[in-house]
Design an enzyme around this catalytic site. Structure first.
Site, mmCIF file in Angstrom:
data_model
loop_
_atom_site.group_PDB
_atom_site.id
_atom_site.type_symbol
_atom_site.label_atom_id
_atom_site.label_comp_id
_atom_site.label_asym_id
_atom_site.label_seq_id
_atom_site.Cartn_x
_atom_site.Cartn_y
_atom_site.Cartn_z
ATOM 1 N N GLN A 83 3.782 -1.222 -0.963
ATOM 2 C CA GLN A 83 2.809 -0.278 -1.524
ATOM 3 C C GLN A 83 1.960 -1.067 -2.507
ATOM 4 O O GLN A 83 2.424 -1.384 -3.597
ATOM 5 C CB GLN A 83 3.546 0.866 -2.238
ATOM 6 C CG GLN A 83 2.645 1.793 -3.041
ATOM 7 C CD GLN A 83 1.761 2.644 -2.141
ATOM 8 O OE1 GLN A 83 2.241 3.492 -1.395
ATOM 9 N NE2 GLN A 83 0.454 2.393 -2.168
ATOM 10 N N GLY A 84 0.784 -1.425 -2.097
ATOM 11 C CA GLY A 84 -0.065 -2.211 -2.996
ATOM 12 C C GLY A 84 -1.123 -1.348 -3.638
ATOM 13 O O GLY A 84 -1.172 -0.135 -3.424
ATOM 14 N N THR A 85 -1.943 -1.994 -4.435
ATOM 15 C CA THR A 85 -3.053 -1.312 -5.101
ATOM 16 C C THR A 85 -4.017 -0.757 -4.063
ATOM 17 O O THR A 85 -4.663 0.259 -4.275
ATOM 18 C CB THR A 85 -3.822 -2.347 -5.955
ATOM 19 O OG1 THR A 85 -2.892 -3.315 -6.433
ATOM 20 C CG2 THR A 85 -4.515 -1.698 -7.117
ATOM 21 N N PHE A 86 -4.115 -1.458 -2.941
ATOM 22 C CA PHE A 86 -5.138 -1.078 -1.974
ATOM 23 C C PHE A 86 -4.595 -0.364 -0.740
ATOM 24 O O PHE A 86 -5.321 -0.130 0.200
ATOM 25 C CB PHE A 86 -5.938 -2.323 -1.570
ATOM 26 C CG PHE A 86 -6.578 -2.985 -2.752
ATOM 27 C CD1 PHE A 86 -7.616 -2.376 -3.422
ATOM 28 C CD2 PHE A 86 -6.096 -4.186 -3.232
ATOM 29 C CE1 PHE A 86 -8.192 -2.957 -4.542
ATOM 30 C CE2 PHE A 86 -6.671 -4.787 -4.349
ATOM 31 C CZ PHE A 86 -7.719 -4.160 -5.004
ATOM 32 N N GLY A 87 -3.331 -0.039 -0.705
ATOM 33 C CA GLY A 87 -2.828 0.696 0.447
ATOM 34 C C GLY A 87 -1.385 0.406 0.763
ATOM 35 O O GLY A 87 -0.736 -0.395 0.095
ATOM 36 N N ASP A 111 -4.758 -14.122 -6.650
ATOM 37 C CA ASP A 111 -3.652 -13.184 -6.897
ATOM 38 C C ASP A 111 -2.319 -13.824 -6.521
ATOM 39 O O ASP A 111 -1.505 -13.236 -5.813
ATOM 40 C CB ASP A 111 -3.862 -11.859 -6.155
ATOM 41 C CG ASP A 111 -3.011 -10.726 -6.733
ATOM 42 O OD1 ASP A 111 -2.429 -10.910 -7.825
ATOM 43 O OD2 ASP A 111 -2.918 -9.664 -6.104
#
Ligand SMILES: Nc1ncnc2c1ncn2[C@@H]1O[C@H](COP(=O)(O)OP(=O)(O)OP(=O)(O)O)[C@@H](O)[C@H]1O
Ligand SMILES: [Mg+2]
Length: 405
Positions: A50-54, A173
């Protein structure tokens, strides 16, 4: 790849310019995207990230059951203006890169627009699946790396960085969760969501990149001090943090805010002054941040209890150099004696064959407070602080208290 769809007159595109004869919805539903297959060709097996973008899922190809992939959903929720530019950038960079130590993007898939999804397609990046990420492996104390195996991990990591930097791409990152490891022990740099191309000479003008990149705990001092004309050295700082983590098993500098992160850096790497870093006083935030003026550099001293190997300590010391122009680059690092002395780098395959379960940061209970990267790529201090508090509530730093100031 053209994600906007076909021209309309061929069999594959929308059937002619006749939306007035159809309802808007069925027009969208019959819209066909050439070169962009439906995600239903894959069967989702489990959520693994589950990342920041999806979200990221493990999935298998329905036609070829042996083909396992990772599906990274492109978050479209806040997009008023179509396909998100961040995902487009990630795709363009991944399409450019082709190297054994870089995650392989297979294709882009979409879900069919229907009344269930308000006639909006969802897009997925489809990757070759890697069984583990480094954060997941390090958080499991049953996984132990010997020195030759650690060398192999770091050598592959630097090899991936050398390759992207040679192609004028910076990752921005670096962190253990963005480093994948296959069951065969092959390391793949992943998550190019914040990556960008570097322009070498902008007519003599300094570059003005955003400095709100890199997860706080892995963020180098130049970014924390507001530098916008930075380069590939930002990734080598992150590589130094990841390398130390191979022994400490937990991030070495867990700041709650940008200010706190700089304090931790000065406590480990020494006072940030123009003596060791000429020109640092010209950086925008140099006079706005509180910088300890008298602290001594203690990288080797502090890491020695964990990192017993002197060559390893020396390489970490060179990766964590404050002045980015003096920090070792990927090419020089690959030539360091660490990789050319006994025990030589050796395959991880045997060690990993003892672990049949996949290990990911998302699935690791210890790191569960750190989703989105404990400090988050682009988030502010408050959010990072909340995450850090949540982590400390969970008693996250087992066995590692010495390094947390
Ligand atoms: N190809 C892959 N194989 C296996 N796992 C993967 C793969 N790609 C991503 N993952 C898992 O999903 C996680 C999130 O993926 P990724 O880092 O690409 O997404 P993100 O949304 O940008 O994440 P974040 O914002 O947290 O950095 C990774 O940390 C990793 O655990
Ligand atoms: Mg990530």
């Amino acid at each position: 790849m053209d994600i906007r769809g076909g021209s309309g007159s061929s069999g594959r595109g929308p059937p002619g310019p006749s939306p007035q004869h159809q309802s808007n919805a069925s027009y969208v539903e019959s819209f066909d995207f050439p070169f962009c297959e439906e995600v239903s060709k894959y069967e989702k097996l489990a959520k693994i990230g589950q990342g920041t973008f999806g979200e990221v899922f493990k999935a298998k190809d329905k036609k070829n059951k042996n083909k396992i992939v990772a599906l990274k959903k492109v978050l479209m929720d806040n997009e008023k203006e179509g396909f998100p530019i961040t995902a487009l950038r990630e795709i363009r960079i991944l399409q450019l890169l082709n190297n054994e130590n870089i995650v392989n993007l297979i294709e882009i898939c979409r879900s069919k627009a229907s009344s269930f999804n308000k006639h909006k397609s969802t897009f997925y990046l489809v990757f070759d699946f890697a069984e583990h990420d480094l954060a997941g492996l390090l958080s499991n104390f049953n996984v132990s790396f010997n020195l030759g195996e650690i060398k192999k991990v770091i050598q592959q990591l630097l090899n991936g960085l050398f390759y992207i930097h040679s192609n004028k791409i910076i990752h921005r990152d670096m962190k253990a969760a963005n480093v994948l490891i296959t069951k065969k022990g092959v390391l793949k740099l992943a998550d190019f969501g914040l990556a960008r191309a570097i322009s070498i000479n902008n007519k003599g003008q300094p570059n003005r990149y955003t400095n709100r990149v890199v997860t706080l705990w892995y963020r180098p001092p130049e970014l924390l001090l507001g530098e916008r004309n930075y380069g590939s050295a930002v990734d080598l700082w992150g590589a130094g943090c990841v390398m130390a983590e191979m022994w400490t098993r937990s991030p070495i500098m867990q700041g709650n805010t940008e200010q706190h992160q700089l304090t931790l850096i000065a406590q480990l790497c020494g006072a940030i002054t123009p003596d060791v870093w000429p020109g640092v006083d010209k950086l925008e935030l140099y006079n706005k941040m509180e910088l300890p003026k008298a602290s001594k550099r203690r990288v080797k001293e502090r890491l020695k209890p964990y990192v017993k190997d002197a060559y390893a300590c020396d390489l970490i010391d060179r990766l964590l150099i404050l002045d980015p122009s003096k920090r070792i680059n990927a090419d020089e690092a690959l030539n360091h004696d660490f990789f050319w002395t006994d025990p030589m780098p050796c395959s991880l395959e045997g060690m990993l064959s003892n672990h049949v379960q996949s290990m990911f940061e998302y699935l690791a209970p210890r790191r569960s407070g750190a989703h989105g990267g404990g400090g988050g790529g682009q988030q502010g201090g408050a959010q990072a602080q909340a995450q850090a508090q949540q982590r400390s509530k969970q008693g996250h730093n087992d066995g590692y208290k010495d390094m947390v100031y």
